[in-house]
Design a protein around this motif. Structure first.
Motif, PDB file in Angstrom:
ATOM      1  N   VAL A 107     -91.821 -36.501-105.486  1.00 19.85           N
ATOM      2  CA  VAL A 107     -92.554 -36.901-104.310  1.00 19.85           C
ATOM      3  C   VAL A 107     -91.834 -37.821-103.709  1.00 19.85           C
ATOM      4  N   ASN A 156     -92.485 -38.624 -97.817  1.00 20.98           N
ATOM      5  CA  ASN A 156     -93.725 -37.856 -97.975  1.00 20.98           C
ATOM      6  C   ASN A 156     -95.131 -38.617 -98.695  1.00 20.98           C
ATOM      7  N   PHE A 157     -94.794 -39.660 -99.437  1.00 21.46           N
ATOM      8  CA  PHE A 157     -95.547 -40.636 -99.828  1.00 21.46           C
ATOM      9  C   PHE A 157     -96.377 -41.245 -99.122  1.00 21.46           C
ATOM     10  N   THR A 160     -98.266 -39.537 -96.593  1.00 20.61           N
ATOM     11  CA  THR A 160     -99.775 -39.221 -97.120  1.00 20.61           C
ATOM     12  C   THR A 160    -100.713 -40.362 -97.131  1.00 20.61           C
TER      13      THR A 160
END
Ligand SMILES: Nc1ncnc2c1ncn2[C@@H]1O[C@H](COP(=O)(O)OP(=O)(O)OP(=O)(O)O)[C@@H](O)[C@H]1O
Ligand SMILES: [Mg+2]
Lengths: 471, 255
Positions: B100, B104-105, B108
């Protein structure tokens, strides 16, 4: 994608392809299997005698072989096989134009997004409904270069020499009980020929749909990639959710000739009442490369071990697979590589996820024949468990008969860690979001190889599957 | 509500969830909005446990007392609810999330802060991320690396503050963010925290550290000494200097 009416089946994890069309077919055999049905299928297809003989021989072999007991639980399968329809013909012929496909079937595939997919850059599209390919098309650009992308039946009809030369050579009838069964009752599937030196820059895609209840689908695909040619092939599979079990048993034979490259990608998302027992194998010749990319998400039981027979010097085989075993599912998957020539290389990367009582099994074979000097193979299998009840097993078989060969194997089992979840929650992610992110991260090395639509779909599926996965 | 302390801990006691090991022993501590507090104390005195209890870690069970965040009781909230309410903890031992990417983390995490049906504006996100990366002096490619996976100790710590810079909490608990950082990195990270505090003077910060040096860079309003699960002394920045000289000898729990 258009709204689809889901079959109301809450315990099957929001399976979005679960809708069903009313049954329609122009012909079907009676349930169960005997020799007369094998003959009937051949007659329906107006086959040459050699094919009928091939089928009859296969049927005998099928009957003589016991159910395998080494893999998943097949104890209920015998009864299922007595009840299913082995051949269901949905329409008279394979259409070349989407317009000519009967509305009902067309609607099904439109709901699944198939014509949409075609408009995107694909070299060709095929769609199988029940036992037959209802649609097959190939862009003119490729047809004019001699590429063939046909239903397997049309392959036999229109290219008898080429067909006969390769059919059944990669996977002999007697390879296993289900390859014998497929050889007896095969119907549908693709025939693909990529001429020497032709590089397809976009994939060929085939879509498999089972609609009929108690249906057996036995597609057979034969792919010949000539010297120096490059191509990729993508297949997707779905079925409605029924209370009774269905059966899918395909055979995929691929010949990758000298210096050629071929990739075969599968995203299997069968409903959870499907037995999915598939044999797929490639023969890989000198300096050629074969890649299997295998995503197994649905089905009740999948037993599937894509294999590469590395027959020519310097041949390379790669098998990457993802398996997701949700509640009640067993994914018994892996890969097989046989090194039969010098300096051949292979790699198997397998990643599985088990949720609740789902079970994933990695089963792999790496064999290096004597004389395959300088061969190298690397196997890596990683399992991720979501809950304490989830299960995974690993059966890596390694047989090396050559001293100058290098075979590596690595296996890991991990559980989604409490510390990982806490860390992610501390950044504001819910339990489900956190779980989904960890799972996606776990799959990332393989997911990034998938065509974009499939990668997006995979992510969406994982998100859905993680709902209510609080462990 | 504006009069309520950012964090008001009263008589907080906590133990390890499945065992009879009590760690926090009727601890009192209050932080007003915008203040910077430092907690120092010997190994094993319960500093990280305090941080984790405030963040809602499931390994600990609160056995008494109260913790109010802007007047609202924290202890019944889920960890993610606390995060969404504005509480952030920089971990002493950041956790690896293989596969990840940081980008991206964080995307999110920011998306999780929006209501249902709201989409994060990806261009805004890019800008925010780039700005945060500039602040912490990391290469743009840093955001493509998987979260903490294969990171050096110092990179992990820097990544914690990078996340803080993007998530913009109103209460940040930094657990030994300085340990593992080299001298230059310590300066960069401290400067980052100071900049964030300047941008948002209402942000309250609780620093857990062993080293007075950090407090040269990030000036605390108060320094607390924690021993054996409670605060035993509170003072100004000079207290840290005193500890540096004398250690904790005066407070060793009688055993
Ligand atoms: N989950 C746990 N199970 C058992 N003991 C624990 C657990 N968590 C903390 N402890 C114990 O509680 C005490 C306090 O631990 P904590 O990590 O809060 O200390 P600390 O003040 O942060 O120490 P350090 O300065 O070394 O980081 C220690 O003795 C530790 O071993
Ligand atoms: Mg600590």
């Amino acid at each position: 994608m258009p709204e689809s009416k889901l079959v109301d089946n809450l315990d099957l994890d929001n399976y979005k392809y679960g809708f069903v069309d009313s049954e329609s077919h122009v012909y079907r055999t009676k349930p169960g299997l005997d020799e007369s049905i094998v003959r009937d299928i051949s007659r329906q297809k107006e086959e040459p005698d050699w094919m009928l003989q091939f089928r009859l021989k296969a049927f005998k072999i099928y009957e003589s072989k016991p159910m395998p007991t080494w893999g998943g639980d097949l104890s209920d399968l015998e009864a299922t096989l007595d009840e299913i329809y082995f051949y269901v013909k949905p329409q008279e012929q394979t259409e070349r134009s989407w317009e000519d496909v009967p509305d009902k079937i067309k609607n099904t595939f439109e709901r699944l997004g198939i014509p949409e997919a075609e408009q995107k850059s694909l070299a060709g599209v095929g769609a199988q409904y029940e036992s037959e390919m209802v649609y097959h098309s190939l862009k003119e650009e490729w047809a004019s270069k001699g590429v063939i992308f046909d239903s397997i039946e049309d392959g036999l009809k229109n290219h008898p020499e080429l067909f006969k030369e390769h059919f059944g050579t990669v996977i002999p009838i007697a390879d296993n009980k289900f390859s014998a069964l497929n050889a007896a009752v095969w119907s549908g599937g693709s025939f693909v020929y990529i001429p020497k030196g032709v590089h397809l820059d976009t994939p060929l895609q085939a879509y498999f749909r089972v609609n009929q209840e108690k249906m057996g689908q036995f597609e057979r695909t034969l792919i010949i990639v000539e010297e120096g040619a490059h191509a990729t092939y993508v297949e997707g599979c779905t079925a409605p959710v029924y209370s009774t079990d269905s059966f899918h048993s395909g055979v995929i034979e691929i010949v990758v000739k000298k210096d050629a490259r071929f990739r075969y990608t599968t995203i299997q998302n069968w409903s959870n009442n499907m037995y999915n027992l598939v044999t797929q194998r490639a023969v890989v010749q000198e300096n050629a490369t074969m890649e299997w990319l295998d995503g197994n998400l649905g089905s009740k039981l999948t037993m599937k071990y894509p294999s590469c027979y590395l027959m020519g010097k310097g041949a390379h085989g790669s098998i990457m697979s993802i398996a997701y075993a949700g509640p009640g599912q067993h994914q018994d998957t892996g890969g097989k590589v046989v090194h039969a020539a010098e300096n051949t290389t292979s790699s198997i990367i397998s990643k599985s996820i088990s949720k609740e009582d789902g079970r994933s099994t990695y089963r792999g074979l790496c064999k290096v024949h004597e004389g395959a000097k300088g061969s190298r193979s690397n196997v890596e299998c990683d399992a991720l468990l979501i809950n304490d009840t989830s299960r995974t097993d690993t059966y890596p078989y390694i047989e090396v008969d050559e001293k100058q060969a290098n075979v590596g194997h690595e296996a890991t089992v991990s559980k989604v860690g409490d510390e990982q979840l806490f860390y992610l929650k501390n950044r504001g992610l819910s339990e489900e979001e956190a779980m989904g992110l960890v799972v996606r991260g776990f799959l990332e090395p393989i997911a990034k190889e998938l065509p974009l639509e499939y990668a997006v779909e995979l992510n969406r599926l994982i998100e859905m599957e993680m709902e209510g996965s609080v462990g | 509500m504006s009069n309520a302390p950012a964090l008001d801990i009263r008589g907080l006691s906590a133990k390890v969830a499945d065992e009879e090991i009590s760690i926090l022993k009727s601890l009192d501590l209050a932080l007003n909005p915008g203040e910077i507090h430092a907690i120092m104390g010997p190994n094993g005195s319960g500093k990280s446990t305090l941080a984790k209890v405030l963040a809602g870690h499931p390994s600990y069970q609160v056995t008494g007392g109260e913790a109010l965040y802007l007047g609202q009781s924290l202890l019944d909230m889920e960890p993610d609810e606390r995060a969404l309410a504005g509480i952030f903890m920089a971990f002493q031992y950041p956790v690896e999330i293989p596969g990840v990417s940081i980008a991206n983390f964080l995307r999110t995490a920011l998306q999780a802060r929006l209501g249902r049906g709201e989409e994060l504006d990806l261009f805004d996100f890019q800008d925010q991320l780039l700005e945060a990366m500039k602040l912490l002096e990391v290469e743009p490619s840093f955001a493509e690396r998987p979260v903490n996976d294969g990171f050096s100790g110092g990179e992990k710590k820097r990544n914690e503050i990078l996340q803080m810079a993007v998530l913009k909490p109103s209460l940040a608990i930094l657990d030994e963010t300085d340990s593992g950082l080299d001298i230059d990195a310590l300066q960069v990270v401290s400067n980052g925290v100071n900049t964030l505090h300047k941008e948002n003077p209402e942000m309250t910060i609780l620093l857990i550290t062993h080293y007075q040096r950090l407090l040269d860079y990030i000036k605390p309003d108060f320094v607390h000494v924690m021993v054996d699960g409670k605060i035993v002394r509170t003072g100004g920045p000079e207290l840290a200097l005193e500890l540096e000289k004398q250690g904790y000898v005066n407070w060793k729990p009688s055993s």
